[in-house]
Design a protein around this motif. Structure first.
Motif, PDB file in Angstrom:
ATOM      1  N   ILE A   1      -1.395  12.990   2.375  1.00 36.04           N
ATOM      2  CA  ILE A   1      -1.457  11.890   1.408  1.00 36.04           C
ATOM      3  C   ILE A   1      -2.903  11.626   0.989  1.00 36.04           C
ATOM      4  O   ILE A   1      -3.167  11.271  -0.164  1.00 36.04           O
ATOM      5  CB  ILE A   1      -0.796  10.608   1.985  1.00 36.04           C
ATOM      6  CG1 ILE A   1      -0.682   9.538   0.901  1.00 36.04           C
ATOM      7  CG2 ILE A   1      -1.545  10.077   3.188  1.00 36.04           C
ATOM      8  CD1 ILE A   1       0.162   9.933  -0.287  1.00 36.04           C
ATOM      9  N   HIS A   2      -3.859  11.840   1.902  1.00 39.26           N
ATOM     10  CA  HIS A   2      -5.265  11.626   1.545  1.00 39.26           C
ATOM     11  C   HIS A   2      -5.703  12.656   0.506  1.00 39.26           C
ATOM     12  O   HIS A   2      -6.371  12.300  -0.486  1.00 39.26           O
ATOM     13  CB  HIS A   2      -6.138  11.713   2.792  1.00 39.26           C
ATOM     14  CG  HIS A   2      -7.559  11.283   2.556  1.00 39.26           C
ATOM     15  ND1 HIS A   2      -7.911   9.981   2.311  1.00 39.26           N
ATOM     16  CD2 HIS A   2      -8.715  12.008   2.533  1.00 39.26           C
ATOM     17  CE1 HIS A   2      -9.225   9.907   2.142  1.00 39.26           C
ATOM     18  NE2 HIS A   2      -9.726  11.117   2.277  1.00 39.26           N
TER      19      HIS A   2
ATOM     20  N   TYR B   1       2.321   1.765  -3.477  1.00 38.98           N
ATOM     21  CA  TYR B   1       1.322   2.351  -4.379  1.00 38.98           C
ATOM     22  C   TYR B   1       1.324   3.875  -4.255  1.00 38.98           C
ATOM     23  O   TYR B   1       1.352   4.602  -5.265  1.00 38.98           O
ATOM     24  CB  TYR B   1      -0.064   1.802  -4.054  1.00 38.98           C
ATOM     25  CG  TYR B   1      -1.175   2.587  -4.710  1.00 38.98           C
ATOM     26  CD1 TYR B   1      -1.454   2.427  -6.068  1.00 38.98           C
ATOM     27  CD2 TYR B   1      -1.930   3.512  -3.981  1.00 38.98           C
ATOM     28  CE1 TYR B   1      -2.460   3.167  -6.673  1.00 38.98           C
ATOM     29  CE2 TYR B   1      -2.932   4.247  -4.582  1.00 38.98           C
ATOM     30  CZ  TYR B   1      -3.198   4.074  -5.933  1.00 38.98           C
ATOM     31  OH  TYR B   1      -4.184   4.822  -6.534  1.00 38.98           O
ATOM     32  N   ALA B   2       1.295   4.376  -3.012  1.00 41.40           N
ATOM     33  CA  ALA B   2       1.246   5.824  -2.801  1.00 41.40           C
ATOM     34  C   ALA B   2       2.508   6.502  -3.330  1.00 41.40           C
ATOM     35  O   ALA B   2       2.443   7.568  -3.954  1.00 41.40           O
ATOM     36  CB  ALA B   2       1.063   6.125  -1.316  1.00 41.40           C
TER      37      ALA B   2
ATOM     38  N   ASP C   1       0.836  -1.206   0.000  1.00 38.10           N
ATOM     39  CA  ASP C   1       0.000   0.000   0.000  1.00 38.10           C
ATOM     40  C   ASP C   1       0.869   1.254   0.000  1.00 38.10           C
ATOM     41  O   ASP C   1       0.539   2.254  -0.654  1.00 38.10           O
ATOM     42  CB  ASP C   1      -0.926  -0.004   1.211  1.00 38.10           C
ATOM     43  CG  ASP C   1      -1.988  -1.096   1.127  1.00 38.10           C
ATOM     44  OD1 ASP C   1      -2.703  -1.156   0.117  1.00 38.10           O
ATOM     45  OD2 ASP C   1      -2.086  -1.896   2.071  1.00 38.10           O
ATOM     46  N   MET C   2       1.974   1.208   0.751  1.00 38.39           N
ATOM     47  CA  MET C   2       2.896   2.348   0.758  1.00 38.39           C
ATOM     48  C   MET C   2       3.548   2.527  -0.606  1.00 38.39           C
ATOM     49  O   MET C   2       3.704   3.655  -1.096  1.00 38.39           O
ATOM     50  CB  MET C   2       3.952   2.146   1.832  1.00 38.39           C
ATOM     51  CG  MET C   2       3.410   2.182   3.250  1.00 38.39           C
ATOM     52  SD  MET C   2       4.721   1.999   4.479  1.00 38.39           S
ATOM     53  CE  MET C   2       3.831   2.437   5.989  1.00 38.39           C
TER      54      MET C   2
ATOM     55  N   LEU D   1       2.973   8.109   5.752  1.00 34.48           N
ATOM     56  CA  LEU D   1       2.317   6.880   5.332  1.00 34.48           C
ATOM     57  C   LEU D   1       2.210   5.969   6.543  1.00 34.48           C
ATOM     58  O   LEU D   1       3.223   5.559   7.118  1.00 34.48           O
ATOM     59  CB  LEU D   1       3.098   6.189   4.210  1.00 34.48           C
ATOM     60  CG  LEU D   1       3.238   6.958   2.897  1.00 34.48           C
ATOM     61  CD1 LEU D   1       3.957   6.103   1.863  1.00 34.48           C
ATOM     62  CD2 LEU D   1       1.875   7.406   2.368  1.00 34.48           C
TER      63      LEU D   1
ATOM     64  N   TRP E   1      -6.412   8.079   0.764  1.00 29.39           N
ATOM     65  CA  TRP E   1      -5.532   7.099   1.420  1.00 29.39           C
ATOM     66  C   TRP E   1      -6.381   6.042   2.109  1.00 29.39           C
ATOM     67  O   TRP E   1      -6.906   6.255   3.191  1.00 29.39           O
ATOM     68  CB  TRP E   1      -4.629   7.815   2.412  1.00 29.39           C
ATOM     69  CG  TRP E   1      -3.707   6.919   3.196  1.00 29.39           C
ATOM     70  CD1 TRP E   1      -3.616   6.848   4.564  1.00 29.39           C
ATOM     71  CD2 TRP E   1      -2.736   6.018   2.688  1.00 29.39           C
ATOM     72  NE1 TRP E   1      -2.647   5.939   4.928  1.00 29.39           N
ATOM     73  CE2 TRP E   1      -2.087   5.413   3.794  1.00 29.39           C
ATOM     74  CE3 TRP E   1      -2.335   5.637   1.397  1.00 29.39           C
ATOM     75  CZ2 TRP E   1      -1.074   4.460   3.658  1.00 29.39           C
ATOM     76  CZ3 TRP E   1      -1.325   4.700   1.258  1.00 29.39           C
ATOM     77  CH2 TRP E   1      -0.704   4.125   2.368  1.00 29.39           C
TER      78      TRP E   1
ATOM     79  N   LEU F   1      -4.059  11.752  -2.955  1.00 33.04           N
ATOM     80  CA  LEU F   1      -4.641  10.601  -3.633  1.00 33.04           C
ATOM     81  C   LEU F   1      -6.095  10.842  -4.024  1.00 33.04           C
ATOM     82  O   LEU F   1      -6.554  10.330  -5.056  1.00 33.04           O
ATOM     83  CB  LEU F   1      -4.513   9.352  -2.758  1.00 33.04           C
ATOM     84  CG  LEU F   1      -3.084   8.816  -2.606  1.00 33.04           C
ATOM     85  CD1 LEU F   1      -3.049   7.642  -1.647  1.00 33.04           C
ATOM     86  CD2 LEU F   1      -2.508   8.407  -3.968  1.00 33.04           C
TER      87      LEU F   1
ATOM     88  N   GLU G   1       2.447   6.685  -7.102  1.00 35.97           N
ATOM     89  CA  GLU G   1       1.534   7.730  -7.552  1.00 35.97           C
ATOM     90  C   GLU G   1       2.183   9.105  -7.428  1.00 35.97           C
ATOM     91  O   GLU G   1       1.991   9.970  -8.295  1.00 35.97           O
ATOM     92  CB  GLU G   1       0.230   7.681  -6.739  1.00 35.97           C
ATOM     93  CG  GLU G   1      -0.676   6.528  -7.089  1.00 35.97           C
ATOM     94  CD  GLU G   1      -1.120   6.565  -8.544  1.00 35.97           C
ATOM     95  OE1 GLU G   1      -1.712   7.583  -8.953  1.00 35.97           O
ATOM     96  OE2 GLU G   1      -0.861   5.572  -9.258  1.00 35.97           O
ATOM     97  N   MET G   2       2.955   9.316  -6.366  1.00 38.04           N
ATOM     98  CA  MET G   2       3.643  10.605  -6.225  1.00 38.04           C
ATOM     99  C   MET G   2       4.718  10.775  -7.287  1.00 38.04           C
ATOM    100  O   MET G   2       4.905  11.873  -7.829  1.00 38.04           O
ATOM    101  CB  MET G   2       4.233  10.720  -4.816  1.00 38.04           C
ATOM    102  CG  MET G   2       3.190  11.025  -3.758  1.00 38.04           C
ATOM    103  SD  MET G   2       3.902  11.408  -2.128  1.00 38.04           S
ATOM    104  CE  MET G   2       4.065   9.754  -1.459  1.00 38.04           C
TER     105      MET G   2
ATOM    106  N   ASP H   1      -6.585   9.594  -7.624  1.00 38.68           N
ATOM    107  CA  ASP H   1      -7.262   8.319  -7.865  1.00 38.68           C
ATOM    108  C   ASP H   1      -8.711   8.316  -7.406  1.00 38.68           C
ATOM    109  O   ASP H   1      -9.429   7.329  -7.584  1.00 38.68           O
ATOM    110  CB  ASP H   1      -6.503   7.148  -7.227  1.00 38.68           C
ATOM    111  CG  ASP H   1      -6.548   7.144  -5.698  1.00 38.68           C
ATOM    112  OD1 ASP H   1      -7.244   7.990  -5.098  1.00 38.68           O
ATOM    113  OD2 ASP H   1      -5.866   6.295  -5.095  1.00 38.68           O
TER     114      ASP H   1
END
Length: 266
Positions: free
Chosen positions: A231-232, A151-152, A148-149, A168, A243, A235, A155-156, A239
């Motif tokens: 981060i929320h 993925y974030a 999951d980390m 995260l 988060w 994202l 994306e960044m 997406d």
């Protein structure tokens, strides 16, 4: 196509997860020539589908991003337009004036080698073998799977974050007692499966602790959790979900058990 110069250790468990996911997302990773043979062997299966995803950096190359670790000096003199640094479990990181983005990693599972979290689980493993109950009076954790980390982070790297500091961590808080309960039950099942002494007791569904939803904007002082607002927001914009780590704790703990079963570095 984004090119990421890996000043960070390409064999670090989180960096490796970023590379594996990033290749599927169209990222290209630039590494030092001496690392090429090792990484080509390690990612041989993925490179069959993405043959140009890992490349040797050239003296005149300029990367879109560099991916670094806090507390370490870059081993390569590859210019990069933007820098991202990974800081683990409370590592101190100085805010830099060059636009560097710092990603603070908290309570990652499976944990990095030689980390305090790895030490915690190894101690639990030893105490389980000795049929003793470990001390469970430490701070609660916000466990989060490294997939999951990764993925974030990918994306960044694919986009242009406006904020410069991100945390995260898992959204849900786990006490050590809750974590121990899950870990010990899974380990008992694993040992029973290996020994062939599996019985109906190992299949009993004992449930999980009640899940209490906590807003990402909740006051971290009240929940002992790093702020997840940055981060929320990022994202949500890219997406549409924000988060929302998707990996269950039990799945992450199975990978922890597999890691503990691997030979340790001498």
């Amino acid at each position: 196509m984004t090119v990421v110069a890996l000043f960070a250790d390409p064999e670090h468990v989180l960096v490796s997860a970023v590379v594996e996911r990033g290749m599927m997302e169209g990222l290209t990773f630039s590494v030092s020539p001496e690392m090429m043979p090792l990484l080509r062997r390690r990612y041989a299966a993925s490179l069959q589908s993405f043959p140009k995803a890992i490349q040797s950096n050239e003296p005149d190359s300029v990367a879109d991003w560099s991916l670094e670790m806090t507390g370490t000096s870059p081993s390569l003199a590859v210019p990069a337009q933007r820098r991202m640094k990974l800081a683990f479990d409370g590592e101190e990181s100085c805010e830099e004036s060059d636009g560097t983005i710092t990603v603070h990693i908290h309570d990652m599972l499976p944990p990095a080698r030689k980390s305090s979290a790895e030490g915690l689980f190894r101690t639990w493993l030893e105490e389980l073998n000795g049929d003793t109950l470990p001390r469970l009076d430490g701070q609660p954790r916000h466990w989060c799977d490294r997939s999951d980390m990764a993925y974030a982070i990918v994306e960044m790297l694919k986009n242009q974050p406006e904020e410069r500091s991100f945390n995260l961590a898992g959204r849900r808080q786990w006490s050590l007692e809750e974590t121990w309960k899950e870990f010990s039950e899974l380990l008992h099942r694993t040992k029973a499966g290996k020994s062939g002494q599996f019985n109906i007791a190992h299949l009993e569904a004992k449930g999980v602790p009640a899940i209490k939803a906590v807003s990402v904007e909740a006051n971290p002082q009240h929940h002992n959790r790093p702020s997840l607002g940055a981060i929320h927001r990022f994202l949500e914009q890219h997406d549409g979900e924000g988060w929302r780590p998707k990996t269950p704790l039990r799945q992450s703990l199975m990978f922890v058990i597999a890691m503990l079963d691997e030979p340790q570095d001498s």
